[in-house]
Design a protein around this motif. Structure first.
Motif, PDB file in Angstrom:
ATOM      1  N   LYS A 282      40.110  65.546  35.953  1.00 46.03           N
ATOM      2  CA  LYS A 282      39.936  66.191  36.288  1.00 46.03           C
ATOM      3  C   LYS A 282      39.322  65.293  37.783  1.00 46.03           C
ATOM      4  CE  LYS A 282      41.226  68.854  40.383  1.00 46.03           C
ATOM      5  NZ  LYS A 282      43.018  68.438  40.994  1.00 46.03           N
ATOM      6  N   HIS A 283      37.395  65.671  36.951  1.00 51.08           N
ATOM      7  CA  HIS A 283      36.584  64.814  37.820  1.00 51.08           C
ATOM      8  C   HIS A 283      36.658  63.553  37.829  1.00 51.08           C
ATOM      9  CE1 HIS A 283      32.102  65.183  38.312  1.00 51.08           C
ATOM     10  NE2 HIS A 283      32.232  63.554  37.573  1.00 51.08           N
ATOM     11  N   LYS A 284      38.018  62.451  37.390  1.00 50.50           N
ATOM     12  CA  LYS A 284      38.085  61.104  37.445  1.00 50.50           C
ATOM     13  C   LYS A 284      39.254  61.281  38.430  1.00 50.50           C
ATOM     14  CE  LYS A 284      39.278  57.217  34.955  1.00 50.50           C
ATOM     15  NZ  LYS A 284      40.332  56.564  35.838  1.00 50.50           N
ATOM     16  N   ASP A 285      39.739  62.173  38.043  1.00 57.54           N
ATOM     17  CA  ASP A 285      40.781  62.110  39.533  1.00 57.54           C
ATOM     18  C   ASP A 285      40.511  61.874  40.512  1.00 57.54           C
ATOM     19  OD1 ASP A 285      44.262  61.986  39.697  1.00 57.54           O
ATOM     20  OD2 ASP A 285      43.820  63.821  40.651  1.00 57.54           O
ATOM     21  N   LEU A 286      39.239  63.348  40.383  1.00 60.25           N
ATOM     22  CA  LEU A 286      38.617  63.105  42.216  1.00 60.25           C
ATOM     23  C   LEU A 286      38.158  61.915  42.832  1.00 60.25           C
ATOM     24  CD1 LEU A 286      37.884  67.334  41.331  1.00 60.25           C
ATOM     25  CD2 LEU A 286      39.992  66.068  42.953  1.00 60.25           C
ATOM     26  N   GLY A 287      38.092  60.957  41.633  1.00 60.69           N
ATOM     27  CA  GLY A 287      37.476  60.181  42.118  1.00 60.69           C
ATOM     28  C   GLY A 287      35.700  59.890  41.851  1.00 60.69           C
ATOM     29  N   TYR A 288      35.204  61.060  41.226  1.00 63.81           N
ATOM     30  CA  TYR A 288      33.927  61.039  40.589  1.00 63.81           C
ATOM     31  C   TYR A 288      33.557  60.510  39.739  1.00 63.81           C
ATOM     32  CZ  TYR A 288      33.752  65.048  44.077  1.00 63.81           C
ATOM     33  OH  TYR A 288      33.962  65.762  45.181  1.00 63.81           O
ATOM     34  N   GLU A 289      32.387  59.413  39.354  1.00 64.71           N
ATOM     35  CA  GLU A 289      31.888  59.308  38.317  1.00 64.71           C
ATOM     36  C   GLU A 289      31.092  60.326  37.334  1.00 64.71           C
ATOM     37  OE1 GLU A 289      31.531  55.760  36.984  1.00 64.71           O
ATOM     38  OE2 GLU A 289      33.383  55.770  38.361  1.00 64.71           O
TER      39      GLU A 289
ATOM     40  N   THR B 121      25.764  65.289  36.066  1.00 61.41           N
ATOM     41  CA  THR B 121      26.421  65.148  36.958  1.00 61.41           C
ATOM     42  C   THR B 121      26.629  67.246  36.444  1.00 61.41           C
ATOM     43  OG1 THR B 121      27.790  63.721  36.845  1.00 61.41           O
ATOM     44  CG2 THR B 121      29.538  65.953  36.630  1.00 61.41           C
TER      45      THR B 121
END
Length: 162
Positions: A85-92, A97
């Motif tokens: 989900k984190h990656k899907d939101l565009g976050y590293e 984090t």
């Protein structure tokens, strides 16, 4: 572990303070197993490796207890869902984090072959569906090069005041 795993930060180490006490994967549970899940370099999977202690044997000596297999899937699946989900939101994912926390809504385990003790258990998770609050994850448990169990999980994002 496979060469394409990003060992920079374990997903569980990015949980908020109040979510770091799980017996299976919580970094702040002194008596826990401290399972660590890492994303692959390409972000398409997450991998955890664990060598369970002999005390987790099942009804047949030298085979891992089925409840422990489910627990490993549960901890790794929740961490993987949070990462996907984190990656899907565009976050590293970085050491700074604080990742959103996901918990199990449904877990199905298919036990394929006995899982031997005293061997490295590798669990690989793949995203199947990423929704607004839910993430579906498919997982495989491999020991000694053989598929031992598979699981599907639906994990739900929770608020920090859960």
């Amino acid at each position: 572990m496979t060469a394409d795993i990003n060992y920079k930060v374990a997903i569980q180490e990015t949980y908020g303070e109040r979510f770091q006490h799980c017996w299976g994967c919580g970094p702040k549970n002194e008596e826990g197993m401290h399972i660590k899940s890492y994303p692959s370099v390409d972000g398409k999977s997450c991998v955890a490796e664990v060598t369970p202690d002999q005390m987790y044997t099942g009804g047949v000596p030298n085979n891992l207890f089925g409840g422990m297999i489910a627990m490993i899937f549960d901890c790794h699946g929740g961490a993987s869902a949070a990462y996907f989900k984190h990656k899907d939101l565009g976050y590293e994912l970085t050491p700074e984090t604080t990742i959103g926390r996901f918990i199990t809504a449904r877990l199905e385990v298919d036990y394929r072959k006995p899982t031997p003790m005293n061997e490295v258990v590798t669990v690989i998770a793949y995203p199947e569906e990423i929704g607004e609050r839910k993430v579906s994850v498919k997982m495989e448990m491999i020991v000694a090069g053989e598929l031992r169990a598979e699981a599907r999980m639906v994990a739900v994002g929770v608020k920090d005041d859960m």
